[in-house]
Motif scaffolding. Sequence first.
Motif, PDB file in Angstrom:
ATOM      1  N   UNK A   1     -67.053  84.775 -37.607  1.00  0.00           N
ATOM      2  CA  UNK A   1     -66.293  84.869 -38.617  1.00  0.00           C
ATOM      3  C   UNK A   1     -66.473  85.939 -39.444  1.00  0.00           C
ATOM      4  N   UNK A   2     -65.525  86.660 -40.084  1.00  0.00           N
ATOM      5  CA  UNK A   2     -65.561  87.473 -41.269  1.00  0.00           C
ATOM      6  C   UNK A   2     -64.974  87.296 -42.336  1.00  0.00           C
ATOM      7  N   UNK A   3     -65.376  87.879 -43.453  1.00  0.00           N
ATOM      8  CA  UNK A   3     -64.379  87.498 -44.924  1.00  0.00           C
ATOM      9  C   UNK A   3     -63.551  88.917 -44.648  1.00  0.00           C
ATOM     10  N   UNK A   4     -62.321  88.564 -44.931  1.00  0.00           N
ATOM     11  CA  UNK A   4     -61.130  89.556 -44.971  1.00  0.00           C
ATOM     12  C   UNK A   4     -60.333  89.440 -46.241  1.00  0.00           C
ATOM     13  N   UNK A   5     -60.262  90.519 -46.927  1.00  0.00           N
ATOM     14  CA  UNK A   5     -59.252  90.616 -48.325  1.00  0.00           C
ATOM     15  C   UNK A   5     -58.167  91.147 -48.077  1.00  0.00           C
ATOM     16  N   UNK A   6     -56.891  90.446 -48.429  1.00  0.00           N
ATOM     17  CA  UNK A   6     -55.513  90.676 -48.345  1.00  0.00           C
ATOM     18  C   UNK A   6     -54.934  91.146 -49.562  1.00  0.00           C
ATOM     19  N   UNK A   7     -53.983  92.046 -49.739  1.00  0.00           N
ATOM     20  CA  UNK A   7     -53.133  92.107 -50.699  1.00  0.00           C
ATOM     21  C   UNK A   7     -52.383  90.951 -51.112  1.00  0.00           C
ATOM     22  N   UNK A   8     -52.243  90.910 -52.451  1.00  0.00           N
ATOM     23  CA  UNK A   8     -51.461  89.693 -53.059  1.00  0.00           C
ATOM     24  C   UNK A   8     -49.994  89.602 -52.103  1.00  0.00           C
ATOM     25  N   UNK A   9     -49.660  88.138 -52.097  1.00  0.00           N
ATOM     26  CA  UNK A   9     -48.327  87.904 -51.586  1.00  0.00           C
ATOM     27  C   UNK A   9     -47.252  88.475 -52.181  1.00  0.00           C
ATOM     28  N   UNK A  10     -47.269  88.619 -53.589  1.00  0.00           N
ATOM     29  CA  UNK A  10     -45.915  89.049 -54.113  1.00  0.00           C
ATOM     30  C   UNK A  10     -45.754  90.550 -54.082  1.00  0.00           C
ATOM     31  N   UNK A  11     -47.116  91.321 -53.897  1.00  0.00           N
ATOM     32  CA  UNK A  11     -47.038  92.586 -53.886  1.00  0.00           C
ATOM     33  C   UNK A  11     -46.656  92.981 -52.482  1.00  0.00           C
ATOM     34  N   UNK A  12     -46.998  92.201 -51.327  1.00  0.00           N
ATOM     35  CA  UNK A  12     -46.693  92.346 -49.890  1.00  0.00           C
ATOM     36  C   UNK A  12     -45.023  92.244 -49.791  1.00  0.00           C
TER      37      UNK A  12
ATOM     38  N   UNK B   1     -46.085  92.854 -38.541  1.00  0.00           N
ATOM     39  CA  UNK B   1     -46.700  92.270 -39.653  1.00  0.00           C
ATOM     40  C   UNK B   1     -47.566  93.649 -40.327  1.00  0.00           C
ATOM     41  N   UNK B   2     -47.321  93.643 -41.677  1.00  0.00           N
ATOM     42  CA  UNK B   2     -47.786  94.755 -42.386  1.00  0.00           C
ATOM     43  C   UNK B   2     -48.539  94.650 -43.796  1.00  0.00           C
ATOM     44  N   UNK B   3     -48.954  93.321 -43.770  1.00  0.00           N
ATOM     45  CA  UNK B   3     -49.771  92.994 -44.855  1.00  0.00           C
ATOM     46  C   UNK B   3     -51.032  93.800 -45.027  1.00  0.00           C
ATOM     47  N   UNK B   4     -51.442  94.357 -46.022  1.00  0.00           N
ATOM     48  CA  UNK B   4     -52.511  95.151 -45.891  1.00  0.00           C
ATOM     49  C   UNK B   4     -53.816  94.658 -46.343  1.00  0.00           C
ATOM     50  N   UNK B   5     -54.856  95.193 -45.873  1.00  0.00           N
ATOM     51  CA  UNK B   5     -56.139  94.902 -46.366  1.00  0.00           C
ATOM     52  C   UNK B   5     -56.594  95.604 -47.391  1.00  0.00           C
ATOM     53  N   UNK B   6     -57.280  95.147 -48.446  1.00  0.00           N
ATOM     54  CA  UNK B   6     -57.640  95.664 -49.761  1.00  0.00           C
ATOM     55  C   UNK B   6     -59.224  95.373 -50.078  1.00  0.00           C
ATOM     56  N   UNK B   7     -59.623  96.165 -51.099  1.00  0.00           N
ATOM     57  CA  UNK B   7     -60.974  95.760 -51.568  1.00  0.00           C
ATOM     58  C   UNK B   7     -61.091  94.491 -52.266  1.00  0.00           C
ATOM     59  N   UNK B   8     -62.288  93.732 -51.741  1.00  0.00           N
ATOM     60  CA  UNK B   8     -62.396  92.472 -52.410  1.00  0.00           C
ATOM     61  C   UNK B   8     -62.256  92.888 -54.179  1.00  0.00           C
ATOM     62  N   UNK B   9     -61.631  91.926 -54.943  1.00  0.00           N
ATOM     63  CA  UNK B   9     -61.547  92.070 -56.409  1.00  0.00           C
ATOM     64  C   UNK B   9     -60.296  92.680 -56.915  1.00  0.00           C
ATOM     65  N   UNK B  10     -59.598  93.130 -55.969  1.00  0.00           N
ATOM     66  CA  UNK B  10     -58.304  93.990 -56.219  1.00  0.00           C
ATOM     67  C   UNK B  10     -57.432  92.794 -56.870  1.00  0.00           C
ATOM     68  N   UNK B  11     -56.847  93.032 -58.100  1.00  0.00           N
ATOM     69  CA  UNK B  11     -55.818  92.010 -58.728  1.00  0.00           C
ATOM     70  C   UNK B  11     -54.805  91.470 -57.672  1.00  0.00           C
TER      71      UNK B  11
END
Length: 480
Positions: free
Chosen positions: A81-92, A55-65
């Motif tokens: 629980x915490x809020x986690x921001x992931x890169x868009x699925x298409x990018x991944x 699994x290599x979906x990356x964490x990114x900064x909140x607000x990343x397009x």
Amino acid sequence: MPPFNETNQALPPKLDKQITGSVEVTHVPKQLPVPSKPKTVGVYSLQYDSYKQVATRRNVAAGTPGSVTTMSPDPEDAGKFIFVTYEGIETYLKRALDNRFALLHRAMLAAFTKHSPKEFDVSFFTAPEFYWNVPFGDFLTEAELQLSTKLYLETVTRNARTLISKFPAKRYGHIVLLPGTIATLKRSYDATKPDGSAIAIYNAANHLTCTHNLPLDDKSFPRPAYMIWPKRVVSWIDYKDTEGCDDDLAILNKNPTNPDLNNTLKKCVLNSKNGLTVFIERVSSSVARSFDSMGNPLSTIFQNDIIEGLPFGIDICLDYSEASVQKDKYRIAQLDEREFKLDFLISAGMSLSTSNYADTPYIQYAMHTEGIGGWAEAWKLTYTKAQGNRPGTISGDNLAPLDADSAQDTKKGEIAIDQTDAFVTPEDADTTGIPNILDKMKPGTVLVWKLDVDQPADEVVANNPIPTKKVADKAIQFIE
């Protein structure tokens, strides 16, 4: 649980045994003629643990397009629980598919450097089931899952076609590429649960794209540019995160692609962390297809005789036991040539069995590329005719790969694949448009077998001096 009420069911196309279009012909000067009835066949198999991808979906900064923010369990504080921001699925997915594209290209280069396909009359290169998939636990929502379907299928088909174009026959000899599968889900229709709530029912599309570098300008032997072979039966371990699917949740209408199969509903948890759950039909509606060089469909037939005198068959995992090209009339009907010589099992959780070949004395070899654990094997099938009251028998001999000590000890025959930035491509290799490997992947190796074919079935031998182990010698009645 009583059956669901089905609405808006989209029926699959009817099987069509006739060619519905003309084969696109592309003239390429000085193409090598394909040998008729080739006697020496090379089989290259990628050993890669495709069932447990990294699994290599990356964490990114909140607000990343394109990014997605979700609430997840805190790994450092149980119960919070915490809020986690992931890169868009298409990018991944685009990057993950690039990684697999690059790895397969490197695998082919490494294997062909050690054993050139020109050592053989024709060669096949295989990869396992789910090779192109990312872990299903990387999907966060149904919307992401639905977005992935078209991207997956189109990108994998394009990658397979690009890959084979990097290995022209004049330089490498004739090659047929069976590059593993991509398993996707298509929203099929809506259903109503007993409590009145509506859910979406998905139909599986687990496809292998077969490409080749054979001539397309041979007017006496027209060929499609590429073909799709789909898996028919969905296993309880195909679409999952940690636990397998709940089977037989409901009884569905028979699927017209194969009305002999029981069509039930599976409940599958794709992401155990956030509870993403889908409902999937057990029987897929996907059908085989052949295409011209422009991507136009030619027929719903898999033209498995693109090499004159060397037809081949493909089974994808569970189909091998429940809807195989050796026994199932509906699968057999999708093949151009039903009596083939080489059988390829592309799987993640299946084993070869001599019982599959009890009625197919024309099949000389069974080749298996397995995704759970990442390994491969090759069997030579030997048949003896019935005499009097004594039934005929079939046995499978497990063949040693080239350079290996034996069929069981293959270490010396394994060709390593360099995934690092230090990878050096051969000087004459075509690397235009080939991406780099940007994420961690499972290690992979390639095994190579050299097979002799086209002799009478009871006299076929492998062109390998290392003793082989007989894996089955049980007497089985077969039909001549």
